[in-house]
Design an enzyme around this catalytic site. Sequence first.
Site, PDB file in Angstrom:
ATOM      1  N   ARG A  32      45.482  58.487 -11.656  1.00 33.64           N
ATOM      2  CA  ARG A  32      44.233  57.715 -11.575  1.00 33.64           C
ATOM      3  C   ARG A  32      43.511  57.676 -12.914  1.00 33.64           C
ATOM      4  O   ARG A  32      43.493  58.661 -13.648  1.00 33.64           O
ATOM      5  CB  ARG A  32      43.314  58.330 -10.510  1.00 33.64           C
ATOM      6  N   GLY A  73      12.290  38.219 -36.488  1.00 33.76           N
ATOM      7  CA  GLY A  73      12.829  37.145 -35.645  1.00 33.76           C
ATOM      8  C   GLY A  73      14.339  37.287 -35.668  1.00 33.76           C
ATOM      9  O   GLY A  73      15.034  36.651 -36.454  1.00 33.76           O
ATOM     10  N   THR A  74      14.824  38.157 -34.811  1.00 32.76           N
ATOM     11  CA  THR A  74      16.252  38.506 -34.908  1.00 32.76           C
ATOM     12  C   THR A  74      17.177  37.417 -34.361  1.00 32.76           C
ATOM     13  O   THR A  74      18.382  37.510 -34.542  1.00 32.76           O
ATOM     14  CB  THR A  74      16.520  39.845 -34.188  1.00 32.76           C
ATOM     15  N   ASN A  75      16.602  36.386 -33.726  1.00 34.20           N
ATOM     16  CA  ASN A  75      17.477  35.268 -33.334  1.00 34.20           C
ATOM     17  C   ASN A  75      17.943  34.551 -34.595  1.00 34.20           C
ATOM     18  O   ASN A  75      19.134  34.365 -34.835  1.00 34.20           O
ATOM     19  CB  ASN A  75      16.731  34.274 -32.433  1.00 34.20           C
ATOM     20  N   ASP A  76      16.966  34.160 -35.416  1.00 36.96           N
ATOM     21  CA  ASP A  76      17.340  33.487 -36.658  1.00 36.96           C
ATOM     22  C   ASP A  76      17.975  34.464 -37.644  1.00 36.96           C
ATOM     23  O   ASP A  76      18.896  34.094 -38.372  1.00 36.96           O
ATOM     24  CB  ASP A  76      16.107  32.820 -37.291  1.00 36.96           C
ATOM     25  N   HIS A 130      34.958  46.826  -2.279  1.00 36.33           N
ATOM     26  CA  HIS A 130      34.898  46.325  -3.647  1.00 36.33           C
ATOM     27  C   HIS A 130      33.695  45.407  -3.838  1.00 36.33           C
ATOM     28  O   HIS A 130      32.917  45.544  -4.786  1.00 36.33           O
ATOM     29  CB  HIS A 130      36.195  45.572  -3.971  1.00 36.33           C
ATOM     30  N   ARG A 141       2.341  32.035 -33.393  1.00 33.57           N
ATOM     31  CA  ARG A 141       3.270  31.603 -34.445  1.00 33.57           C
ATOM     32  C   ARG A 141       3.091  30.103 -34.668  1.00 33.57           C
ATOM     33  O   ARG A 141       3.093  29.324 -33.711  1.00 33.57           O
ATOM     34  CB  ARG A 141       4.695  31.911 -33.961  1.00 33.57           C
ATOM     35  N   CYS A 149      10.502  40.087 -32.201  1.00 36.51           N
ATOM     36  CA  CYS A 149      10.263  39.119 -31.123  1.00 36.51           C
ATOM     37  C   CYS A 149      11.494  38.269 -30.837  1.00 36.51           C
ATOM     38  O   CYS A 149      11.426  37.323 -30.071  1.00 36.51           O
ATOM     39  CB  CYS A 149       9.044  38.259 -31.417  1.00 36.51           C
ATOM     40  N   GLU A 184      12.942  36.612 -40.745  1.00 37.38           N
ATOM     41  CA  GLU A 184      14.067  36.040 -39.997  1.00 37.38           C
ATOM     42  C   GLU A 184      15.061  35.338 -40.915  1.00 37.38           C
ATOM     43  O   GLU A 184      16.007  34.707 -40.458  1.00 37.38           O
ATOM     44  CB  GLU A 184      13.562  35.104 -38.895  1.00 37.38           C
ATOM     45  N   ARG A 237       5.054  30.728 -29.047  1.00 40.99           N
ATOM     46  CA  ARG A 237       5.704  29.617 -29.773  1.00 40.99           C
ATOM     47  C   ARG A 237       4.858  28.368 -29.530  1.00 40.99           C
ATOM     48  O   ARG A 237       4.984  27.727 -28.495  1.00 40.99           O
ATOM     49  CB  ARG A 237       7.116  29.413 -29.262  1.00 40.99           C
TER      50      ARG A 237
HETATM   51  C1  PEP Z   1      13.635  34.395 -33.796  1.00 39.01           C
HETATM   52  O1  PEP Z   1      14.161  33.651 -34.606  1.00 39.01           O
HETATM   53  O2  PEP Z   1      14.095  35.518 -33.502  1.00 39.01           O
HETATM   54  C2  PEP Z   1      12.415  33.978 -33.101  1.00 39.01           C
HETATM   55  C3  PEP Z   1      11.796  34.815 -32.300  1.00 39.01           C
HETATM   56  O3  PEP Z   1      12.000  32.721 -33.254  1.00 39.01           O
HETATM   57  P1  PEP Z   1      12.673  31.476 -32.522  1.00 39.01           P
HETATM   58  O4  PEP Z   1      13.595  32.002 -31.480  1.00 39.01           O
HETATM   59  O5  PEP Z   1      11.552  30.672 -31.978  1.00 39.01           O
HETATM   60  O6  PEP Z   1      13.388  30.798 -33.659  1.00 39.01           O
HETATM   61 MG    MG Z   2      13.046  31.990 -35.440  1.00 40.46          MG
END
Ligand code: PEP
Ligand code: MG
Length: 882
Positions: A93, A770-773, A458, A620, A835, A749, A564
């Site tokens: 197992r 802004g960790t997305n960008d 399951h 922002r 953010c 960002e 935003r």
């Molecule tokens: C980002 O870039 O992390 C962010 C928070 O701004 P947006 O998603 O609006 O570009």
């Molecule tokens: Mg951004």
Amino acid sequence: MAKKWVYLFTEGNANMRELLGGKGANLAEMSNIGLPVPQGFTITTEACTQYYEDGRKINDEIMAQAMEGVRTMEEINGKKFGDLNNPLLVSVRSGARASMPGMMDTILNLGLNDEVVAAMIAGNPDPKFERFVYDSYRRFIQMFSDVVMEVGKKYFEQLIDKMKAEKGVQYDIELDASDLKKLAEQFKAEYKKQLGKDFPSDPVEQLKLAIEAVFRSWDNPRANVYRRDNDIPYSWGTAVNVMPMVFGNLNDESGTGVAFTRDPATGEKKLMGEFLKNAQGEDVVAGVRTPMPIAQMEQEFPEAYEQFINVCNILENHYHDMQDMEFTVENRKLYMLQCRNGKRTAQAALKIACDLVDEGHKTEAEAVAMIDPRNLDTLLHPQFDPGILKRSVPVGKGLGASPGAACGKIVFSADDAETWHARGEKVVLVRLETSPEDITGMKASQGILTVRGGMTSHAAVVARGMGTCCVSGCGDIQMDEAAKKFTLGGVEFHEGDYISIDGTTGNIYDRRIPTVDATIAGEFGRVMAWADKFRTMKVRTNADTPADAKKARELGAEGIGLCRTEHMFFEEDRIAAFREMICADNKEDREAALDKILPYQQNDFEKLYEALEGCPVTIRFLDPPLHEFVPTEEEDIKRLSIAQDKTMEEIRQIIASLHEFNPMMGHRGCRLSVTFPEIAKMQTKAVIRAAINVKKKHPDWNIEPEIMIPLIGDVKELKYVKQFVVDTADAEIEAAGSDMKYQVGTMIEIPRAALTADQIATEADFFCFGTNDLTQMTYGFSRDDAGKFLNDYYNAKIFENDPFAKLDQSGVGKLMEFSISLGKPVNPKLHFGICGEHGGDPSSVEFCNKIGLDYVSCSPFRVPIARLAAAQAAIAQAKEQG
Ligand code: PEP
Ligand code: MG
């Protein structure tokens, strides 16, 4: 000395789960505390890693130690592999550090071959024993063929179904010894037909192949999906546990069970579980027959039951947590095959945590640390609208296996669930029972309804883990999978019909019942209050509307970390003015259009300040490229041309002129304010006027607007835009005779902003990551398109997670750390937040705590998750620092 790859159960303990996996470590621990565990051995997780390093081969040293383990196991148990007098049969197992129920492989009854089978039967004249031996043999051939040799199990199931049809019986249990003997022969023939060779008869060869199969199963697709969903690193590997078989399918004096010391659905302190007479473990989990509730075991197996209750108490007092156990009764004697801290619903997790504190098992900090923050999400999931629910009569009832409410269109296969989901439909997956390969289809479903199987089937286990509503074991359903229909309570349901299921009560409704959001109360509130006591990092929310802000406040947000503002421009009553602004030929016309927007924007901000009751609000300024706002429909273009006193062609030209090849790297963020300072000026007026007005109404609130300039890459950009902001704000404040303070900060960002954070810090009051960008630009992956190829990255093992969901700590995270270390000495007052989406992801929150952020900001429904994750990070940090 050679590395130790193999540990007898007597050589391990509960603290060795990294090396022995959870199952191995707990089998060792149970052995140490004197519980009845068949004595075997564990091959370490390091051996699995080595197997992959060696190009998917088990090296000689590991195999030699495993064989040594077999010899010792033979001695301890007084049985021998392949021996005709006293044969040893084993289970093989998997068991990783973190439990991954049903994701990897298991092989039972290994060690059987024709000679062993014949000798066993010869040694025991009882016809029931003969039946048992052939039952075990046919199970082994099927499992080995399926799991080890990857011959689809459907071939074997077809043979079983054919045999049952010929005999006119419904269940496997009704097949007699000669039927099972025939089946075993048919299975071996099928094996040869599929693979072109004989079924391996040498137990040692069987074992080697089985160990290899378990290692290989670490990398199967469902395990990979499960790991990604549960943050389990690929590098951990799985251990392999080899253990003498005890037989729940020996006779009617035997059976097998799965139980929890507390209810895994509600957390209630009562033994919960299921027991199946004359069966092996897989029968319970696979939902082949519906088992009896554990309490009924007391009547049928009183001594084993009493002993089991005793074991439950010992284990709870030992581990101080709810236990999930697998056990077997062979000839009325109890054997423990597994224990672990049981998986539970979010609701149960909270109740159990509170009860364990009240019972003195755990401190508040330990209780906070034991709850998986990702799980909380399910609590915030919708429930049925109580008014409509009251008026709805269920057409049937199954087991409430995973709570929550689900409503959707019926589909009958996991593949259909995926396809329908991909085209935007909400579906409920209805199946006889589910199996591990259904996992992606289950994930795509709002809910899961099964005909067979109990609370530990399951479907039930996996749905609970995913936080998906599930009703299992509704035996009243008459299913016709081929015709894609079923009947229940006199109603015929077809594919695409609406169904609603309640994973708490088990009720099933033949209609669409709308759902409503849940709230924090009771135990949830108690645990969150503890979490707030321990955490040091604040939790804010990303909210653009007063309704979202209000919801986030209810869920514990301590401010807005990102509003935003562009979302406000899309609303019906202001998009026209915004488009006029875009199409304006000169500054005056632009300002005239912006003047129309100003009162709306100011009103929006006032409502946000009201909703936040004096908590900080970060606003922002306009961020997206302007082409996102222009009309695409002919009607709208016409309307704009009339308002602008321009021809439609002129408008079309303006729209075309906004086209960019790389809009996300284009004319957006602070770049818009550089070109059109009047936009930033209008937004500044709106913010400051709103703040002053609300402050007048609520003099006791601390209102200090935080204005955030996006997409800064160079301090000169910030300095340039900030000047307009400051001049405008100061003039507004002076005109109002106010002494309001305000802050101007920036998002970090763009990698260049992180690399020059010491310069930027001279102009900023705060940094918000802004960790997305930042992820987009650090990796150079488009945040909108990366999803199209990330699967290839997972398959190629380049990525284990989506970097847009879980922060890339070694790259993007390093830029964050670097920004702080550059910025802080220059401007000690600088405060830091995040953010991007990562602000609500538990492992990312932990990282943010480690690098010293003041707050994380996330979407409203993730606020409780972030609060808990922040508390856990603080507790772990305090522990580390002694
Ligand atoms: C980002 O870039 O992390 C962010 C928070 O701004 P947006 O998603 O609006 O570009
Ligand atoms: Mg951004």
